[in-house]
Write an enzyme that holds these catalytic residues in place. Structure first.
Site, mmCIF file in Angstrom:
data_model
loop_
_atom_site.group_PDB
_atom_site.id
_atom_site.type_symbol
_atom_site.label_atom_id
_atom_site.label_comp_id
_atom_site.label_asym_id
_atom_site.label_seq_id
_atom_site.Cartn_x
_atom_site.Cartn_y
_atom_site.Cartn_z
ATOM 1 C CB CYS A 100 30.613 25.740 28.988
ATOM 2 S SG CYS A 100 29.650 26.080 30.717
ATOM 3 C CG ASN A 157 27.093 22.279 33.147
ATOM 4 O OD1 ASN A 157 28.096 21.628 32.778
ATOM 5 N ND2 ASN A 157 26.204 23.128 32.880
ATOM 6 C CB SER A 167 20.718 29.184 27.268
ATOM 7 O OG SER A 167 22.394 28.606 27.015
ATOM 8 C CD GLU A 192 30.488 29.309 32.979
ATOM 9 O OE1 GLU A 192 29.749 29.961 32.862
ATOM 10 O OE2 GLU A 192 30.263 28.266 31.985
ATOM 11 C CG HIS A 238 29.115 22.120 26.847
ATOM 12 N ND1 HIS A 238 29.299 21.644 28.610
ATOM 13 C CD2 HIS A 238 27.915 23.100 27.096
ATOM 14 C CE1 HIS A 238 29.239 22.518 28.523
ATOM 15 N NE2 HIS A 238 28.258 23.067 28.769
#
Lengths: 453, 453
Positions: A117, A312, A207, A85, A244
């Site tokens: 992601c 991340n 989120s 991304e 994740h």
């Protein structure tokens, strides 16, 4: 139509950059109370890189090392898929840059796949399905540089950077199960709609809520799928769990919530609307996380090594977690084990899928896959720890480079197309031996890469 | 592991915008000699659109119409893949926007796939392979707005715009053959490295050369593939031929060169290096095109209807060509026929693949697929022909809108996040009935869409 069996991951190569900032230094710089990022988010350090690296150089590094360390016969490779991304070009895929590593075999399918992601998980599914049908090897690359600024500056300590390449073959030591459940919905929890900057727009609370709701919905979906096949889905069937990992606390919550969901045997009407799924309130969640700490340490803990130390890396994070398990757990313990996997990409899309570990084939034994991951420790050890102001200066240099590529181009200007607008004269110690870096960008925005000796 | 057979395209929905410029008007405005674009490129008109449409609204229009016209049971859909090179967001995929059309079934895989004009072919291969393995339906969307300006302003008459959605099922009237050959290489023939503008950087001569060299290399590859299966590849096996059509003269050259290559029975050492492939010099090419005119008219001609009238819709163009054949040829002639397909995406990647036409199933008969394409004529007829200065004003309005989305965002600014930075008050006649358009963009760059009644 022939179908190949036991298709999965036969080799993994991991890369992340050398520069790191300590989360405790971010806490101080951001005037946060001690433990806010280290305990609150569960993160230790964050990896980052300057203008001398991009997602293309990352991808070249992991692919070249994957080919070399596994002596891959490039004639057997039929597909390369890249998930990212971090978009460097709106047309030319990173995959096309990787073709330079396959001179002698131009016959390779695949391009780049994007959704936050999740891209690399989609790439993995595409690659695995291709190899199941056609038998040829695939290579899946996840490569991202997570930077927050502008509209999301207050999340800058949740960045990270890194790449993973995986070789997909039949009779693999990490077999990807055919059963998987994916869900998707239209939500603005995180997006990158300003394509002139590297930074996302983030709704943090939304989120993390969506992440947990998507986990519940895919869990409901995989339960139904197994039930329709006469099987019973249970988390107890899995020895390890990877999620994740935007930050470590997120996956502690995910593990806790999933444990609760899985234990709940009450028959409820299945929902198809994400927003109706109730997630535990903060107090109950804290309690749940406490209650499930032991199983987290056992089943999830081994996966957290790299993500807690680098942050991340978006599409790559889940595969950094998988690699962490394989790197940290004893080999004799791994054979025969099952890994539950949860992928999440904002926007949004999520998947529950799984991997079964076996000793592999003579060509790609589990032992070799594990041995080849030993450079994780080297990468972790070769860190260059910087201060927050040093980090900020590097971010400024990245932004300056990006802005140079946004200058109006005048075809009739006296500047030749191949004049340089950016060059890395000497990358210095930030680039390790055998790592590719961005050597030059020309006036017509062509990039060239060099491998450091 | 079960495998489903005769997987292919069961329904096609096409959309392109109403506004058109005549190529003869471009010739005059650009002070080119008469025929330069109309005969030299073989194009008649070019479709374009203003700020009230984007690739997301295009995609919503074709998907919603595909679902309605074919009464698709959305519970049977397991995957949606979008191919585009018109990137509106660096993270959130167009696919996630489409989930609003599948309320009640969140369990849908897939995201967006990018590599110049090739993305939708990659999406198609992913979708077809998924349906082959899992049996559930897939939907493939190709959606692009091709605009040239800035570094590529002199190619502005080679733009175009449009979208195609295709339903992929087992037992389809257009079966996609399992055999396909893809080649890829790292070349800078066309790229979009400045992500703050909508325009590409183009090396026109290099790109058309690469296109023909890629055609020769994939032709060599598919011949080898067939030979390895004990079959003989010959273009005479195909009743129709479609080629990615940046402009009509390109596909006349492609057809001519391929005819020559296919007739050449001399045994030559196969090459794997694109740049070593010799293409005919301009004079020989002109001669070849002349010699092959009759077979072009027969085998390729029916595919050129839409692309010649709307221009290059990038990922969608090849499928506009396929739809053109199905729309123009008599149904009784189509049953049993084979279609040769050549996909090309700069950067680069190319594929030879093929489709076999049959009468389909009771649920998805060929006759229904053809009948549902009748709106092509409506779309062609409902054109609003503008002057070149009017076209330029619309392009300026698009650029202004894009620049608004690149304004720095200040979280602490007095402007609320949901304040509008763009709104389409009344789209007027440029948006047809049943077409989605971009209603609003907010300060935090969320987009909302409305369907015109």
């Amino acid at each position: 139509m022939s179908v190949y069996s036991n298709v999965g991951i036969s080799a993994i190569e991991v890369y992340f950059p050398t520069r790191r900032v300590k989360q405790e230094d971010f806490e101080e710089a951001d005037k946060r109370s001690k433990g806010n990022y280290t305990i609150g988010l569960g993160q230790i350090k964050m990896a980052f890189t300057g203008p001398e690296e991009d997602v293309i150089s990352f991808s070249k590094t992991v692919v070249q090392r994957l080919l070399e360390k596994n002596a891959v016969d490039i004639q057997k490779v039929g597909r390369i898929e890249v998930g990212t991304e971090t978009i460097v070009d709106h047309s030319k895929s990173i995959k096309t840059y990787l073709m330079e590593h396959f001179l002698g075999n131009p016959f390779i399918e695949g391009c780049d796949t994007y959704n936050a992601c999740y891209g690399a998980t989609s790439a993995l599914f595409n690659a695995v399905d291709y190899t199941r049908l056609y038998g040829k090897y695939s290579i899946v690359v996840a490569s991202d540089i997570a930077i927050y600024g502008g509209p999301s500056l207050d999340a800058r300590h949740t960045g990270g950077a890194g790449a993973v390449a995986m070789l997909i073959t039949p009779n693999a030591p990490l077999v990807v199960d055919l059963d998987r459940k994916v869900m998707s919905a239209h939500v603005y929890d995180f997006h990158k709609p300003n394509t002139s900057i590297e930074f996302p727009y983030v709704e943090g609370k939304l989120s993390t809520d969506c992440y947990l709701q998507a986990l519940a919905l895919t869990h409901q979906g995989i339960k139904q799928l197994h039930s329709s096949q006469g099987k019973t889905f249970s988390m107890s069937n899995y020895d390890y769990q990877i999620f994740h990992a935007p930050f470590n606390k997120m996956i502690m919550k995910a593990h806790a919530f999933l444990t609760q969901l899985d234990a709940d045997q009450t028959k409820t009407d299945p929902t198809t609307d994400l927003s109706t799924i109730v997630i535990p309130d903060p107090k109950s969640m804290t309690e749940l996380v406490k209650q499930t700490k032991q199983s987290f340490d056992e089943k999830v803990g081994p996966s957290t090594l790299v993500p807690r130390l680098i942050g991340n890396s978006y599409t790559a994070t889940l595969f950094m977690s998988l690699a962490s398990i394989l790197h940290t757990e004893p080999e004799e313990k791994l054979n025969g084990k099952s890994v539950f996997c949860f992928s999440y990409g904002s926007g949004l899309i999520a998947a529950i899928w799984s991997v079964k570990i076996n000793k592999g084939s003579d060509e790609f034994p589990l032992s070799k896959l594990i041995h080849n991951l030993s450079n994780i420790q080297t990468l972790l050890d070769s860190e260059i720890v910087t201060t927050v102001p040093e980090f900020e200066a590097v971010m400024k240099a990245r932004e300056d480079q990006l802005n140079l590529t946004h200058q109006p181009f005048n075809k009739n200007s006296p500047q030749p197309k191949d004049a340089l607008i950016y060059a890395t004269e000497n990358p210095g110690p930030v680039i390790g031996s055998g790592v590719f870096y961005l050597k030059e960008i020309t006036h017509d925005l062509r990039r060239t890469y060099v491998r450091k000796e």
